[in-house]
Design an enzyme around this catalytic site. Structure first.
Site, PDB file in Angstrom:
ATOM      1  N   CYS A   1       1.223  -1.761  -0.046  1.00  0.00           N
ATOM      2  CA  CYS A   1      -0.362   0.155  -0.444  1.00  0.00           C
ATOM      3  C   CYS A   1       0.879   1.443  -0.264  1.00  0.00           C
ATOM      4  CB  CYS A   1      -1.104  -0.390   1.261  1.00  0.00           C
ATOM      5  SG  CYS A   1      -2.067  -1.744   1.161  1.00  0.00           S
TER       6      CYS A   1
ATOM      7  N   HIS B   1      -4.012   6.357   2.624  1.00  0.00           N
ATOM      8  CA  HIS B   1      -4.440   4.993   2.477  1.00  0.00           C
ATOM      9  C   HIS B   1      -5.422   4.757   2.378  1.00  0.00           C
ATOM     10  CE1 HIS B   1      -4.443   1.691   0.781  1.00  0.00           C
ATOM     11  NE2 HIS B   1      -4.060   0.592   2.016  1.00  0.00           N
TER      12      HIS B   1
ATOM     13  N   ASN C   1     -10.577  -0.688  -1.348  1.00  0.00           N
ATOM     14  CA  ASN C   1      -9.225  -0.615  -0.769  1.00  0.00           C
ATOM     15  C   ASN C   1      -7.769  -1.360  -2.321  1.00  0.00           C
ATOM     16  OD1 ASN C   1      -5.867  -0.889  -0.515  1.00  0.00           O
ATOM     17  ND2 ASN C   1      -6.769  -2.262   2.338  1.00  0.00           N
TER      18      ASN C   1
HETATM   19  N1  COA Z   1     -18.968 -10.487   6.594  1.00  0.00           N
HETATM   20  C1  COA Z   1     -19.539 -10.730   7.939  1.00  0.00           C
HETATM   21  N2  COA Z   1     -18.606 -10.765   8.649  1.00  0.00           N
HETATM   22  C2  COA Z   1     -17.238 -10.555   8.581  1.00  0.00           C
HETATM   23  C3  COA Z   1     -16.829 -10.291   7.887  1.00  0.00           C
HETATM   24  C4  COA Z   1     -17.946 -10.053   6.773  1.00  0.00           C
HETATM   25  N3  COA Z   1     -17.516  -9.607   5.510  1.00  0.00           N
HETATM   26  N4  COA Z   1     -15.456 -10.671   7.942  1.00  0.00           N
HETATM   27  C5  COA Z   1     -15.233 -10.873   8.610  1.00  0.00           C
HETATM   28  N5  COA Z   1     -16.287 -10.828   9.552  1.00  0.00           N
HETATM   29  C6  COA Z   1     -16.732 -11.633  10.693  1.00  0.00           C
HETATM   30  C7  COA Z   1     -15.325 -11.996  11.292  1.00  0.00           C
HETATM   31  O1  COA Z   1     -15.395 -13.745  10.815  1.00  0.00           O
HETATM   32  C8  COA Z   1     -15.430 -11.823  13.250  1.00  0.00           C
HETATM   33  O2  COA Z   1     -16.212 -13.147  13.683  1.00  0.00           O
HETATM   34  P1  COA Z   1     -16.059 -13.424  15.015  1.00  0.00           P
HETATM   35  O3  COA Z   1     -16.169 -12.757  16.248  1.00  0.00           O
HETATM   36  O4  COA Z   1     -17.289 -14.376  14.751  1.00  0.00           O
HETATM   37  O5  COA Z   1     -15.021 -14.144  14.568  1.00  0.00           O
HETATM   38  C9  COA Z   1     -15.980 -10.856  13.331  1.00  0.00           C
HETATM   39  O6  COA Z   1     -16.269 -10.788  11.670  1.00  0.00           O
HETATM   40  C10 COA Z   1     -14.912  -9.554  13.564  1.00  0.00           C
HETATM   41  O7  COA Z   1     -14.036  -9.227  13.039  1.00  0.00           O
HETATM   42  P2  COA Z   1     -12.469  -8.928  12.756  1.00  0.00           P
HETATM   43  O8  COA Z   1     -11.607  -9.853  12.270  1.00  0.00           O
HETATM   44  O9  COA Z   1     -12.339  -8.758  14.543  1.00  0.00           O
HETATM   45  O10 COA Z   1     -13.386  -7.854  12.380  1.00  0.00           O
HETATM   46  P3  COA Z   1     -12.762  -6.015  12.335  1.00  0.00           P
HETATM   47  O11 COA Z   1     -13.735  -4.645  12.862  1.00  0.00           O
HETATM   48  O12 COA Z   1     -10.891  -6.350  12.475  1.00  0.00           O
HETATM   49  O13 COA Z   1     -12.725  -5.742  10.955  1.00  0.00           O
HETATM   50  C11 COA Z   1     -10.770  -5.392   9.053  1.00  0.00           C
HETATM   51  C12 COA Z   1     -12.138  -6.107  10.162  1.00  0.00           C
HETATM   52  C13 COA Z   1     -10.259  -6.372   7.827  1.00  0.00           C
HETATM   53  C14 COA Z   1     -12.231  -4.255   7.808  1.00  0.00           C
HETATM   54  C15 COA Z   1     -10.230  -4.625  10.171  1.00  0.00           C
HETATM   55  O14 COA Z   1      -9.535  -5.013  11.072  1.00  0.00           O
HETATM   56  C16 COA Z   1      -9.356  -3.419   9.267  1.00  0.00           C
HETATM   57  O15 COA Z   1      -9.853  -2.808   8.341  1.00  0.00           O
HETATM   58  N6  COA Z   1      -7.805  -4.130   9.088  1.00  0.00           N
HETATM   59  C17 COA Z   1      -7.057  -3.043   8.336  1.00  0.00           C
HETATM   60  C18 COA Z   1      -6.851  -3.875   7.285  1.00  0.00           C
HETATM   61  C19 COA Z   1      -5.614  -3.019   6.770  1.00  0.00           C
HETATM   62  O16 COA Z   1      -4.763  -1.465   7.409  1.00  0.00           O
HETATM   63  N7  COA Z   1      -4.982  -3.322   6.044  1.00  0.00           N
HETATM   64  C20 COA Z   1      -3.391  -3.395   5.449  1.00  0.00           C
HETATM   65  C21 COA Z   1      -2.940  -3.309   4.151  1.00  0.00           C
HETATM   66  S1  COA Z   1      -3.910  -3.031   2.719  1.00  0.00           S
END
Ligand code: COA
Length: 328
Positions: free
Chosen positions: A115, A255, A285
């Site tokens: 990124c 980003h 993204n």
């Molecule tokens: N739809 C529904 N539920 C989903 C899902 C989706 N698309 N994706 C994940 N979940 C669920 C998970 O399975 C989890 O369920 P569980 O608690 O039963 O295990 C729950 O939602 C929470 O997951 P979690 O990963 O803790 O969610 P989050 O709030 O952290 O959000 C992201 C996930 C990926 C959106 C977030 O962590 C994020 O944006 N991270 C940063 C990514 C980043 O900066 N990348 C940089 C490199 S490009």
């Protein structure tokens, strides 16, 4: 900054025609528009056509950037393509782009900083211009992340998308210039996001394909925590290097990974959200392409104007990060 001042003389961008909405994703994996919107801020994203590769997106973005600046492909002295989704492992997508643009036999290479690729690319280009070696450098960030996504994995398929943004760097003889650059990396976080197979560590085999190891794997939660801290630090260091404060910032282009990350960073650097560019609601993204496309859109929409102090800040796989302060 070397001997000469450097500026981004103009930009261009391209996103594929196909729009994939959250409603479309609801039909593909166990997810909901509500979850995607509130957890990420994304409503829709662009997806490349089956036959479209990174160099195709890069080509359209580059043509526009060259046109904006009013130079021809043969005026280019160097071509840098930032991508984690090159057309192929090698040759470089930059070489394919050079040929398609009809540029001269100038150096052309790919840069992999996930990124942060666009900011790393701008930084490299500005050194060559600063020293006086080159006058026109094309930096393109082009991603076709849809091609390395497991469309059955709801953790990643709702987030990533395709697009390309391009910038032409030139020497500057007015105030429009790159003011400061800060880049960083931490291989200690290398396991947080990446594609495990297809390289020399785990060459392609029937087994790697069967185990879906050619797709992107991400520990989103871990990344989230680090993203906010590191991006705030990066903004601070780049402003300090430029002898500037938060109140000097006219516009912030972070980003586009998650609206909650953008909001948290923006709050910590005392900015209002009306000074922040957000396109992830429409573009998702796009890794390296996110800031490149956002900068071009912000300029076209008149949100970034001549004389504005703009901060571009990235965080991503590697881990890599960067922050560039410029006067537009
Ligand atoms: N739809 C529904 N539920 C989903 C899902 C989706 N698309 N994706 C994940 N979940 C669920 C998970 O399975 C989890 O369920 P569980 O608690 O039963 O295990 C729950 O939602 C929470 O997951 P979690 O990963 O803790 O969610 P989050 O709030 O952290 O959000 C992201 C996930 C990926 C959106 C977030 O962590 C994020 O944006 N991270 C940063 C990514 C980043 O900066 N990348 C940089 C490199 S490009």
């Amino acid at each position: 900054m070397g001997i000469r001042k450097t500026k981004i003389a103009g930009t261009g961008s391209y996103v594929p025609e196909k729009i994939l909405t959250n409603a479309d994703l609801e039909k593909m994996v166990e997810t909901s528009d509500e979850w995607i919107s509130t957890r990420t801020g994304i409503k829709e994203r662009r997806i490349a056509a089956k036959e479209e590769a990174a160099s195709d997106l890069a080509y359209y973005a580059s043509k526009e950037a060259l046109q904006t600046v009013g130079i021809k492909p043969e005026d280019l002295d160097m071509i840098i393509v930032a991508t984690i989704t090159p057309d192929m492992v090698f040759p470089a997508t930059a070489c394919i782009l050079q040929q398609r643009l009809g540029a001269r036999e100038v150096p052309a290479f790919d840069l992999e900083a996930a990124c942060s690729g666009f900011l790393y690319g701008i930084s490299i280009a500005s050194q060559f211009i600063g020293t006086g070696l080159y006058n026109n450098i094309l930096v393109v960030a082009a991603e076709t992340l849809s091609k390395i996504i497991d469309w059955e994995d709801r953790n990643t398929c709702v987030i990533f998308a395709d697009g390309a943004g391009a910038a032409v760097l030139q020497p500057s003889n007015d105030n429009s210039r790159i003011i400061s650059i800060y880049l960083g990396a931490d291989g200690g976080g290398a396991d947080l996001v990446g594609v495990p197979a297809g390289g020399s560590r785990m060459p392609a085999s029937f087994e790697t394909v069967r185990n879906k190891q050619h797709y992107m794997k991400m520990k989103g939660n871990e990344l989230f925590k680090r993203a906010v801290r590191i991006m705030v630090e990066a903004v601070n260091i780049s402003l300090e290097k430029g002898d500037l404060d938060y109140e000097d910032v006219d516009f912030f282009i972070p980003h586009q990974a998650n609206i909650r990350i953008i909001q948290a960073v923006t709050k910590r650097i005392n900015l209002n959200m009306d000074k922040v560019y957000v396109n992830l609601n429409k573009c998702g993204n796009m890794s390296a392409a996110s800031i490149a496309v956002a900068l071009d859109q912000a300029v076209k929409e008149g949100k970034v104007k001549r004389g504005d102090k703009v901060v571009l800040t990235s965080f991503g796989g590697g881990l890599t990060w960067g922050s560039i302060v410029l006067e537009w």
